[in-house]
Design a protein around this motif. Structure first.
Motif, PDB file in Angstrom:
ATOM      1  N   ILE A  70       0.746  -1.259   0.183  1.00  0.00           N
ATOM      2  CA  ILE A  70      -0.037   0.051  -0.152  1.00  0.00           C
ATOM      3  C   ILE A  70       0.661   1.186  -0.225  1.00  0.00           C
ATOM      4  O   ILE A  70       0.363   2.514  -0.424  1.00  0.00           O
ATOM      5  N   SER A  71       2.129   1.475   0.754  1.00  0.00           N
ATOM      6  CA  SER A  71       3.088   2.030   1.179  1.00  0.00           C
ATOM      7  C   SER A  71       3.477   3.085  -0.958  1.00  0.00           C
ATOM      8  O   SER A  71       3.788   3.747  -0.706  1.00  0.00           O
ATOM      9  N   PHE A  72       3.995   1.170  -0.864  1.00  0.00           N
ATOM     10  CA  PHE A  72       4.415   1.833  -2.301  1.00  0.00           C
ATOM     11  C   PHE A  72       3.753   1.832  -3.664  1.00  0.00           C
ATOM     12  O   PHE A  72       3.536   3.257  -3.804  1.00  0.00           O
ATOM     13  N   GLY A  73       2.281   1.445  -3.720  1.00  0.00           N
ATOM     14  CA  GLY A  73       1.037   2.559  -5.139  1.00  0.00           C
ATOM     15  C   GLY A  73       1.457   3.889  -4.261  1.00  0.00           C
ATOM     16  O   GLY A  73       0.799   4.743  -5.251  1.00  0.00           O
ATOM     17  N   ALA A  74       1.010   4.509  -3.065  1.00  0.00           N
ATOM     18  CA  ALA A  74       0.575   5.143  -2.281  1.00  0.00           C
ATOM     19  C   ALA A  74       1.757   6.329  -2.491  1.00  0.00           C
ATOM     20  O   ALA A  74       1.928   7.341  -3.375  1.00  0.00           O
ATOM     21  N   THR A  75       3.363   6.213  -2.762  1.00  0.00           N
ATOM     22  CA  THR A  75       4.193   6.818  -2.666  1.00  0.00           C
ATOM     23  C   THR A  75       4.158   7.226  -4.254  1.00  0.00           C
ATOM     24  O   THR A  75       4.951   7.947  -4.677  1.00  0.00           O
ATOM     25  N   ALA A  76       4.727   5.616  -5.163  1.00  0.00           N
ATOM     26  CA  ALA A  76       5.041   6.045  -6.146  1.00  0.00           C
ATOM     27  C   ALA A  76       4.248   6.779  -6.858  1.00  0.00           C
ATOM     28  O   ALA A  76       4.117   7.897  -7.650  1.00  0.00           O
ATOM     29  N   ILE A  77       2.567   7.303  -6.437  1.00  0.00           N
ATOM     30  CA  ILE A  77       1.791   8.334  -7.001  1.00  0.00           C
ATOM     31  C   ILE A  77       2.433   9.621  -6.929  1.00  0.00           C
ATOM     32  O   ILE A  77       2.153  11.248  -7.426  1.00  0.00           O
ATOM     33  N   SER A  78       2.200   9.688  -5.276  1.00  0.00           N
ATOM     34  CA  SER A  78       2.702  11.448  -4.420  1.00  0.00           C
ATOM     35  C   SER A  78       3.758  11.873  -4.908  1.00  0.00           C
ATOM     36  O   SER A  78       3.363  13.019  -5.508  1.00  0.00           O
ATOM     37  N   SER A  79       4.712  11.411  -5.384  1.00  0.00           N
ATOM     38  CA  SER A  79       5.609  12.004  -6.160  1.00  0.00           C
ATOM     39  C   SER A  79       6.011  12.833  -6.813  1.00  0.00           C
ATOM     40  O   SER A  79       6.610  13.997  -6.788  1.00  0.00           O
ATOM     41  N   GLU A  80       4.151  12.904  -7.642  1.00  0.00           N
ATOM     42  CA  GLU A  80       4.175  13.370  -8.758  1.00  0.00           C
ATOM     43  C   GLU A  80       3.645  14.459  -8.432  1.00  0.00           C
ATOM     44  O   GLU A  80       3.493  15.562  -9.537  1.00  0.00           O
ATOM     45  N   TYR A  81       2.565  15.093  -7.253  1.00  0.00           N
ATOM     46  CA  TYR A  81       2.677  16.213  -6.684  1.00  0.00           C
ATOM     47  C   TYR A  81       3.088  16.867  -5.717  1.00  0.00           C
ATOM     48  O   TYR A  81       3.506  17.511  -5.159  1.00  0.00           O
ATOM     49  N   LEU A  82       4.676  16.573  -5.944  1.00  0.00           N
ATOM     50  CA  LEU A  82       5.924  17.117  -5.251  1.00  0.00           C
ATOM     51  C   LEU A  82       6.583  17.733  -6.525  1.00  0.00           C
ATOM     52  O   LEU A  82       7.187  17.633  -7.094  1.00  0.00           O
ATOM     53  N   ARG A  87       2.692  18.581 -13.932  1.00  0.00           N
ATOM     54  CA  ARG A  87       3.033  19.628 -14.427  1.00  0.00           C
ATOM     55  C   ARG A  87       3.642  18.915 -16.138  1.00  0.00           C
ATOM     56  O   ARG A  87       3.755  19.189 -17.394  1.00  0.00           O
ATOM     57  N   MET A  88       5.384  18.553 -15.060  1.00  0.00           N
ATOM     58  CA  MET A  88       6.056  18.186 -15.809  1.00  0.00           C
ATOM     59  C   MET A  88       6.019  17.130 -16.314  1.00  0.00           C
ATOM     60  O   MET A  88       6.411  16.850 -17.776  1.00  0.00           O
ATOM     61  N   SER A  89       5.692  15.875 -16.069  1.00  0.00           N
ATOM     62  CA  SER A  89       5.200  14.495 -16.788  1.00  0.00           C
ATOM     63  C   SER A  89       3.815  15.003 -18.069  1.00  0.00           C
ATOM     64  O   SER A  89       4.033  14.316 -19.031  1.00  0.00           O
ATOM     65  N   LEU A  90       2.857  15.599 -17.930  1.00  0.00           N
ATOM     66  CA  LEU A  90       1.964  15.995 -18.748  1.00  0.00           C
ATOM     67  C   LEU A  90       2.905  16.772 -19.305  1.00  0.00           C
ATOM     68  O   LEU A  90       1.898  16.679 -20.394  1.00  0.00           O
ATOM     69  N   ALA A  91       3.398  17.388 -19.366  1.00  0.00           N
ATOM     70  CA  ALA A  91       3.751  18.106 -20.556  1.00  0.00           C
ATOM     71  C   ALA A  91       4.643  17.555 -21.520  1.00  0.00           C
ATOM     72  O   ALA A  91       5.154  17.499 -22.627  1.00  0.00           O
ATOM     73  N   LEU A 167      -6.993  11.739  -3.703  1.00  0.00           N
ATOM     74  CA  LEU A 167      -6.709  12.915  -3.004  1.00  0.00           C
ATOM     75  C   LEU A 167      -5.491  13.654  -2.794  1.00  0.00           C
ATOM     76  O   LEU A 167      -4.739  14.067  -1.448  1.00  0.00           O
ATOM     77  N   ARG A 168      -4.372  13.354  -3.551  1.00  0.00           N
ATOM     78  CA  ARG A 168      -3.437  13.939  -4.045  1.00  0.00           C
ATOM     79  C   ARG A 168      -2.335  13.877  -3.039  1.00  0.00           C
ATOM     80  O   ARG A 168      -1.244  14.969  -2.925  1.00  0.00           O
ATOM     81  N   CYS A 169      -2.599  13.054  -2.063  1.00  0.00           N
ATOM     82  CA  CYS A 169      -1.823  12.678  -0.497  1.00  0.00           C
ATOM     83  C   CYS A 169      -1.290  11.776  -0.222  1.00  0.00           C
ATOM     84  O   CYS A 169      -2.899  10.926  -0.026  1.00  0.00           O
ATOM     85  N   ALA A 170      -0.253  11.250  -0.199  1.00  0.00           N
ATOM     86  CA  ALA A 170      -0.360   9.691   0.802  1.00  0.00           C
ATOM     87  C   ALA A 170      -0.399   9.643   2.021  1.00  0.00           C
ATOM     88  O   ALA A 170      -0.769   8.284   1.819  1.00  0.00           O
ATOM     89  N   ILE A 171       0.251  10.577   2.756  1.00  0.00           N
ATOM     90  CA  ILE A 171      -0.183  10.792   4.086  1.00  0.00           C
ATOM     91  C   ILE A 171      -1.867  10.638   3.946  1.00  0.00           C
ATOM     92  O   ILE A 171      -1.795   9.351   5.168  1.00  0.00           O
ATOM     93  N   ALA A 172      -2.046  11.520   3.608  1.00  0.00           N
ATOM     94  CA  ALA A 172      -4.236  11.008   4.067  1.00  0.00           C
ATOM     95  C   ALA A 172      -3.937   9.347   3.284  1.00  0.00           C
ATOM     96  O   ALA A 172      -5.410   9.248   4.469  1.00  0.00           O
ATOM     97  N   VAL A 173      -4.108   8.944   2.266  1.00  0.00           N
ATOM     98  CA  VAL A 173      -4.412   7.505   2.220  1.00  0.00           C
ATOM     99  C   VAL A 173      -3.536   7.096   2.880  1.00  0.00           C
ATOM    100  O   VAL A 173      -4.427   6.048   3.581  1.00  0.00           O
ATOM    101  N   LEU A 174      -2.572   6.523   3.410  1.00  0.00           N
ATOM    102  CA  LEU A 174      -2.221   6.043   4.584  1.00  0.00           C
ATOM    103  C   LEU A 174      -2.598   6.196   5.799  1.00  0.00           C
ATOM    104  O   LEU A 174      -2.990   4.592   7.046  1.00  0.00           O
ATOM    105  N   SER A 175      -3.411   7.149   6.183  1.00  0.00           N
ATOM    106  CA  SER A 175      -3.601   7.046   7.201  1.00  0.00           C
ATOM    107  C   SER A 175      -5.069   6.652   7.392  1.00  0.00           C
ATOM    108  O   SER A 175      -5.625   6.266   8.325  1.00  0.00           O
ATOM    109  N   LEU A 176      -5.642   6.305   6.571  1.00  0.00           N
ATOM    110  CA  LEU A 176      -6.977   5.715   5.403  1.00  0.00           C
ATOM    111  C   LEU A 176      -6.610   4.238   5.557  1.00  0.00           C
ATOM    112  O   LEU A 176      -7.983   3.519   6.334  1.00  0.00           O
TER     113      LEU A 176
END
Length: 245
Positions: A70-82, A87-91, A167-176
């Motif tokens: 679960i941590s892997f799935g969350a952090t792999a995505i949340s890194s895009e929001y740092l 924006r660079m990925s979608l560019a 949710l755009r936040c790994a902490i929120a997902v892991l806390s849930l």
């Protein structure tokens, strides 16, 4: 950007970011450590009990490995929001559906590959300490549990990944998710009875039982978990397409 180039780019992200790579490696290390420790200390004593389910007991360590997945799935995505990384990925990849599909496929594929190594290794290593109770992969339900356990880890990683996009936040997902799996799911199970078998974690873990009880079988339970993962992935896809990066 071609699919191959995008896969290579996303794999570099997973490999180079410590939090993401560390979570993926932890799936293997944590599961192996717990499997060996429990088998070496209390494995034979618990196997000697009259109601012992040896196959399910052999995969007790996946209760901890799933947290790492679960941590892997969350952090792999949340890194895009740092730092504006999304924006660079979608560019580089303007087609958001293409970007999202490839990224999720890589997350699921990486989790499945590590999951297979983990379930095979932890099962076989744990049996080295089981003495007269040791089983092989030929034991009824054992091979199914090994393969199904790996699929379950991958589905939980994808479940968390889709929810993180939403949710755009790994902490929120892991806390849930982590308190839900460790605490709430058991409480709901005691109250709701058979209906709790349709929760994502409880349904998926039915594949680890040699003789599952209840309305779901081992593979149908895994299909229920896949359904939960599909819902969060679709919700994440919708959010990525509708929101500003």
């Amino acid at each position: 950007m071609s699919t191959t180039a995008l896969l290579r780019s996303e794999w570099i992200k997973i490999r180079s970011l410590r939090s993401v790579a560390g979570s993926l490696i932890a799936v293997f290390l944590v599961t192996m450590a717990v499997a060996v420790l429990t088998s070496a200390t209390v494995g034979q004593a618990e196997a000697d009990e009259a109601d012992a389910e040896l196959v399910f007991g052999a995969f007790y360590a996946l209760n901890f490995g799933q947290i790492a997945a679960i941590s892997f799935g969350a952090t792999a995505i949340s890194s895009e929001y740092l730092n504006g990384a999304l924006r660079m990925s979608l560019a580089a990849v303007p087609r958001r559906t293409h970007f999202y599909t490839v990224k999720m496929a890589l997350i699921g594929g990486a989790a499945l590959a590590v999951g297979l190594i983990t379930t095979f290794s932890s099962f076989l290593s744990g049996q080295l300490f089981m003495g007269e109770y040791a089983m092989g992969l030929g034991e009824p339900g054992a091979l199914r549990a090994v393969i199904g356990g790996a699929i379950y880890l991958a589905l939980m990683a994808l479940f968390a990944a889709g929810l993180t996009v939403l949710l755009r936040c790994a902490i929120a997902v892991l806390s849930l998710l982590i308190p839900f799996i460790l605490i709430v799911s058991f409480v709901v199970g005691d109250v709701a009875g058979g209906a709790a078998d349709y929760l994502p974690d409880r349904a998926g873990r039915l594949v680890l039982h040699q003789h599952p009880e209840g309305s779901l079988g081992p593979w149908t339970g895994l299909a229920v978990t896949a359904g939960w993962a599909a819902v969060t992935l679709l919700a994440g896809w919708w959010a990525l397409r509708r929101r500003d990066a």
